[in-house]
Design a protein around this motif. Structure first.
Motif, short mmCIF file in Angstrom:
data_model
loop_
_atom_site.label_atom_id
_atom_site.label_comp_id
_atom_site.label_asym_id
_atom_site.label_seq_id
_atom_site.Cartn_x
_atom_site.Cartn_y
_atom_site.Cartn_z
N MET A 169 0.75 -1.47 -0.29
CA MET A 169 -0.02 -0.43 0.32
C MET A 169 0.99 0.86 -0.13
SD MET A 169 -2.38 0.88 3.05
CE MET A 169 -3.43 -0.99 2.30
N ASP A 170 0.94 2.22 -0.67
CA ASP A 170 1.97 3.42 -0.89
C ASP A 170 0.30 4.67 -0.06
OD1 ASP A 170 -0.82 4.21 -2.40
OD2 ASP A 170 0.21 4.10 -3.98
N PRO A 171 0.96 5.62 -0.03
CA PRO A 171 0.61 6.13 0.91
C PRO A 171 -1.12 7.19 1.03
CG PRO A 171 2.75 7.31 0.88
CD PRO A 171 2.27 6.33 0.11
N GLU A 172 -0.84 7.13 -0.90
CA GLU A 172 -2.54 7.82 -0.68
C GLU A 172 -3.79 6.54 -0.43
OE1 GLU A 172 0.20 7.65 -3.02
OE2 GLU A 172 0.94 10.12 -2.78
N GLU A 173 -3.07 5.07 -0.43
CA GLU A 173 -4.15 4.26 -0.31
C GLU A 173 -4.89 4.86 0.39
OE1 GLU A 173 -3.56 0.67 -3.22
OE2 GLU A 173 -1.52 0.82 -2.55
N LEU A 174 -3.54 4.93 2.12
CA LEU A 174 -3.33 4.27 3.25
C LEU A 174 -4.84 5.77 3.79
CD1 LEU A 174 -3.17 3.21 5.98
CD2 LEU A 174 -1.60 4.57 5.91
N VAL A 175 -4.85 7.46 3.27
CA VAL A 175 -5.64 7.85 3.55
C VAL A 175 -7.11 7.24 2.67
CG1 VAL A 175 -6.02 10.14 3.06
CG2 VAL A 175 -3.42 9.89 3.23
N GLN A 176 -6.88 6.92 1.01
CA GLN A 176 -8.37 6.97 0.15
C GLN A 176 -8.66 5.54 1.15
OE1 GLN A 176 -9.27 8.03 -1.80
NE2 GLN A 176 -11.31 6.71 -0.81
N ASN A 177 -8.34 4.32 2.14
CA ASN A 177 -9.27 3.35 2.64
C ASN A 177 -9.59 3.95 4.05
OD1 ASN A 177 -8.39 1.98 0.67
ND2 ASN A 177 -6.85 0.80 2.30
N ALA A 178 -8.14 4.72 5.06
CA ALA A 178 -9.37 5.34 5.87
C ALA A 178 -10.75 6.15 5.17
CB ALA A 178 -8.18 6.47 7.14
N ASP A 179 -10.30 7.12 4.75
CA ASP A 179 -11.53 7.90 3.72
C ASP A 179 -13.11 7.58 3.33
OD1 ASP A 179 -12.92 10.66 3.53
OD2 ASP A 179 -11.95 10.55 1.54
N SER A 180 -12.51 5.89 2.61
CA SER A 180 -13.92 5.67 2.90
C SER A 180 -14.41 4.57 4.37
CB SER A 180 -13.71 3.98 1.85
OG SER A 180 -12.80 4.83 1.04
N ALA A 181 -13.38 4.52 4.25
CA ALA A 181 -13.94 3.81 6.33
C ALA A 181 -15.13 4.13 7.21
CB ALA A 181 -13.30 2.63 7.04
#
Length: 340
Positions: free
Chosen positions: A323-335
């Motif tokens: 996972m890259d940094p953008e994906e980590l933020v996107q996953n938390a945002d979606s959650a």
């Protein structure tokens, strides 16, 4: 007569060379301290410059914490001095700091004053022990506040020329510390949100990229909370934007008190916040998020005569292997949106 003239010529040339060396050192002081951009650099450079300029047995600086800068003590001393002299020297400077606040000192044998930013600079001479029979200290003033003490000592008395050079060091150090304070203030404005004092998104993305690389290198867990204040528009409409701003400030204080000092809190935008949990697995982060959610829900904010209940929605994401940094933020945002 010829011998006397020759001796005077040699003495004059020696004095000229000494003055040239002093002027060169003074220029180096100014140039070096003006380039130092953090407190440790200023302290190291200062101690070394004094040590190389004046023959000493010990030299040091003691700073109190001020303007988000930490308290510091550093010194340099000749080998062979009595055991415990470093601690004795630090204690003496601490006592001189307290004495400068009270404008009195039981150690002060000789004192004279100058003006710097409307504050007197008092140089004090005394004795530390039989090895440091001549001690000279001076308080450091920055923006009309006492921030520290500069001191040096040796066995033999200081000459007027050496005292003059020491005075120059005091002025230059005060200026360098003032510049450092201004630099820290400007840096803080660049990386922090003006309303809440939390880090801003620009700093968050830089810190996140570094933490992801560090976790990849050492195999540490990393988790992210994405937090959104529920119905904030309705709160602004009902109570006004001034109260809304106060709510964001109080919520920021609560978030800072809830996480560790090693974790990173950022105001991501509007009423959105992100919390980067260092060395924290996702399961533990989820437990923390639920506890945080319940605490906010059970703690209405008291603003003036108002008691305003709040709820938040929190999304949790953990860093995976690819996972890259953008994906980590996107996953938390979606959650977080699923939580809403």
């Amino acid at each position: 007569n010829q011998a006397m003239v020759a001796e005077l010529t040699i003495a004059r040339e020696a004095l000229t060379q000494q003055r040239l060396q002093e002027l060169k050192r003074i220029r180096q002081i100014g140039e070096g301290l003006s380039k130092a951009l953090n407190l440790d650099q200023v302290i190291e450079l200062l101690v070394n410059l004094i040590w190389e300029t004046i023959p000493l047995s010990i030299v040091g600086i003691k700073l109190m914490g001020w303007d988000n800068l930490p308290a510091k003590f550093a010194c340099r001393l000749q080998p062979g001095l009595a055991a415990g002299i470093k601690r004795q020297f630090e204690n003496r400077m601490q006592q001189e700091l307290l004495a400068s606040r009270m404008e009195t000192s039981p150690f002060r044998e000789v004192s004279w004053t100058n003006k710097l930013e409307e504050h007197p600079i008092v140089f004090s001479s005394g004795s530390l022990n039989e090895q440091i029979d001549s001690l000279i200290c001076a308080p450091l003033w920055v923006n009309q506040s006492l921030v520290g003490m500069l001191g040096s000592g040796r066995e033999s008395p200081f000459t007027p020329e050496e005292i003059e050079i020491f005075q120059i060091f005091v002025f230059q150090t005060a200026t360098a510390l003032k510049n450092l304070t201004l630099f820290e203030q400007v840096k803080s404005l660049a990386i922090r949100d003006s309303l809440t004092g939390l880090f801003n998104p620009r700093y968050f993305w830089e810190a996140l990229a570094k933490e992801v690389k560090r976790c990849r290198r050492y195999g540490c867990p990393l988790s992210l909370l994405f937090l959104d204040l529920d119905n904030f528009k309705a709160i602004n409409d009902q109570y006004g934007h001034t109260v809304g701003d106060k709510i964001l400030q109080e919520l920021s204080k609560l978030l800072k008190s809830f996480v560790r000092c090693t974790d990173l809190i950022c105001r991501y935008g509007g009423e959105e916040f992100v919390i980067l949990l260092i060395q924290t697995p996702k399961r533990k982060a989820a437990f923390l998020a639920e506890r945080l959610r319940q605490t906010i829900m059970q703690t209405p904010l008291k603003i003036k005569d108002l008691e305003i209940p709040l709820t938040v929605s929190i999304g949790v994401a953990g860093l995976t292997e690819k996972m890259d940094p953008e994906e980590l933020v996107q996953n938390a945002d979606s959650a977080m949106y699923r939580a809403k």
